[in-house]
Design a protein around this motif. Structure first.
Motif, PDB file in Angstrom:
ATOM      1  N   THR A  94      -9.298   1.037   5.112  1.00 11.49           N
ATOM      2  CA  THR A  94      -7.908   0.776   5.711  1.00 11.49           C
ATOM      3  C   THR A  94      -7.430   2.249   6.213  1.00 11.49           C
ATOM      4  O   THR A  94      -8.017   3.223   5.891  1.00 11.49           O
ATOM      5  N   CYS A  95      -6.671   2.225   7.235  1.00 11.25           N
ATOM      6  CA  CYS A  95      -6.186   3.478   7.866  1.00 11.25           C
ATOM      7  C   CYS A  95      -4.909   3.079   8.558  1.00 11.25           C
ATOM      8  O   CYS A  95      -4.758   1.847   9.141  1.00 11.25           O
ATOM      9  N   VAL A  96      -3.791   3.821   8.298  1.00 15.92           N
ATOM     10  CA  VAL A  96      -2.404   3.740   8.697  1.00 15.92           C
ATOM     11  C   VAL A  96      -2.086   4.649   9.820  1.00 15.92           C
ATOM     12  O   VAL A  96      -2.970   5.765  10.181  1.00 15.92           O
ATOM     13  N   ASP A  97      -1.043   4.531  10.409  1.00 15.23           N
ATOM     14  CA  ASP A  97      -0.426   5.354  11.394  1.00 15.23           C
ATOM     15  C   ASP A  97      -0.606   6.821  11.186  1.00 15.23           C
ATOM     16  O   ASP A  97      -0.725   7.502  12.250  1.00 15.23           O
ATOM     17  N   SER A  98      -0.276   7.291   9.974  1.00 18.27           N
ATOM     18  CA  SER A  98      -0.089   8.588   9.557  1.00 18.27           C
ATOM     19  C   SER A  98      -1.550   9.304   9.444  1.00 18.27           C
ATOM     20  O   SER A  98      -1.450  10.721   9.327  1.00 18.27           O
ATOM     21  N   GLY A  99      -2.543   8.657   9.649  1.00 18.27           N
ATOM     22  CA  GLY A  99      -3.740   9.247   9.541  1.00 18.27           C
ATOM     23  C   GLY A  99      -4.360   9.268   8.248  1.00 18.27           C
ATOM     24  O   GLY A  99      -5.531   9.875   7.892  1.00 18.27           O
ATOM     25  N   ILE A 100      -4.036   8.189   7.333  1.00 19.53           N
ATOM     26  CA  ILE A 100      -4.574   8.388   5.958  1.00 19.53           C
ATOM     27  C   ILE A 100      -5.679   7.261   6.033  1.00 19.53           C
ATOM     28  O   ILE A 100      -5.197   5.848   6.128  1.00 19.53           O
ATOM     29  N   LEU A 101      -6.718   7.422   5.810  1.00 22.54           N
ATOM     30  CA  LEU A 101      -8.019   6.468   5.718  1.00 22.54           C
ATOM     31  C   LEU A 101      -8.332   6.465   4.282  1.00 22.54           C
ATOM     32  O   LEU A 101      -8.834   7.444   3.688  1.00 22.54           O
TER      33      LEU A 101
END
Length: 387
Positions: free
Chosen positions: A102-109
């Motif tokens: 998963t990867c979110v807007d804030s850049g945490i993969l």
């Protein structure tokens, strides 16, 4: 539509209201699937991908940071996993070797265990990588599932090997300054891996299409072209892999040749921002969805044109197109007489009311015109004298 027939759906669409919709193009029917029975905007679907079982399972990424498992064989949700960390919605979702990426807007993969039913497995992620803020897309390499690429607003294209180091194996370099010697802003909206090579192609919010080659000595694009005047929001590879189809915020679709950077043709029909595009791997078909709430299937080879159009009532965020070749192999099931799908009833009632209103307006117009003609004949009657 019965849940048993869910396996024969050709397109799966995620909506802003948290509904997973399955569309059967042969039957011209659409079915809604929700995990809790009632749709909730807090569970807005932002990402879809096939699960470990191929097309028998769909991973559904929702705005509340849960990844739900949907069985296309049974037509039901079979569990979920909570994937916290970072801020924003999912900008990419993938599975590889029994794990979820998963990867979110804030850049945490993050990489997670896929087995959500095993209580002995820790809820902590197996791996966490910070790819930079403002992520717009994370894309998995189909040939190497452990390789992903990320990009976003002021977040240049990067390629990551999740089995290697925590540093990117490729980091793109921004293009040279423009003719005014001003820095060119970065805004990668979508990414695709070109088959049979190490090259990547991106589309940007500044209507550019760029090709990068990690094997090249330069980290800048090896090819760049532009299309239109509006931000490009989605992109997909054509079956041959020699061109891409891009969509923008005004519903315009265009095919771009990646060998010469020229425009090959355009597709019409969309009325809102494009959110999802996917070509069939062997058929000349393109599925598209967006904010106009309509799923469209276009033919991308001459003669180009619209093959199917389905109104789905909700704003559409993403889609999955079935890879199977024989769409007509669905077994025929007996249908109940006089049974009309709910959506068809609503559509028929809508058109019936519009037709009735149009007939009333036409009748009133005819009566008005008839009265005017009668008055004119009376004024022009032979033998009449003016006062």
């Amino acid at each position: 539509m019965a849940t048993a027939a869910a396996r024969w759906n050709h397109v799966w669409v995620g909506t802003e209201t948290g509904i997973l919709k399955g569309v059967n193009l042969q039957r011209k029917q659409a079915a809604n699937f929700t995990a809790g029975g009632q749709p909730r905007r807090e569970e807005s679907v932002s990402a879809l991908c096939w699960g470990a079982g191929g097309e028998t399972q769909i991973l559904v990424g929702c705005a509340d940071r849960t990844v739900k498992h949907f069985s296309t064989e049974d037509g039901i949700f079979q569990g979920q996993r909570h994937c916290p960390g970072g801020e924003g919605t999912f900008r990419g979702l993938a599975q590889a070797d029994g794990t979820i990426i998963t990867c979110v807007d804030s850049g945490i993969l993050r990489v997670w265990h896929d087995n959500d039913n095993d209580k002995d497995i820790s809820s902590d992620p197996l791996l966490e990588v910070r790819v930079g803020p403002g992520v717009c897309r994370m894309r998995q390499d189909p040939a190497y599932p452990h390789v992903v690429a990320t990009g976003g607003k002021e977040n240049a294209l990067k390629m990551w090997d999740l089995q290697g180091s925590e540093e990117p194996v490729f980091r793109a370099k921004n293009v040279r300054n423009d003719w005014l010697d001003l820095r060119v802003p970065i805004w990668d909206q979508d990414i695709q891996f070109l088959p049979g090579s190490q090259k990547l192609v991106t589309c940007t919010g500044y209507h550019q299409v760029r090709v990068y080659d990690p094997a090249s000595p330069q980290r800048r694009p090896v090819l760049e072209t532009t299309y239109g005047e509006y931000p490009l929001t989605a992109m997909t590879l054509t079956p041959g892999g020699n061109s891409v189809i891009v969509g923008n915020t005004h519903g315009q679709l265009a095919e771009i040749d990646l060998r010469q950077g020229r425009l090959l043709g355009c597709l019409k029909g969309l009325a809102g921002s494009v959110r999802g595009l996917q070509c069939h791997p062997s058929k000349p078909l393109l599925a598209s969805c967006g904010l106009d709430r309509v799923l469209r299937i276009h033919r991308i080879q001459n003669p180009r044109g619209l093959e199917h159009k389905v109104y789905l009532k909700s704003q559409l965020n993403c889609l999955l197109l079935s890879d199977r070749d024989n769409w007509e192999d669905e077994p025929r099931e007996p249908q109940e007489p006089n049974k009309v799908p709910l959506e068809d009833k609503e559509t028929d009632e809508l058109w019936a009311s519009l037709e009735a209103a149009a007939k009333r307006k036409l009748s009133d117009l005819e009566q008005t015109q008839g009265a005017l003609q009668t008055r004119r004949r009376k004024k022009k009657r032979p033998g009449s004298t003016s006062p």
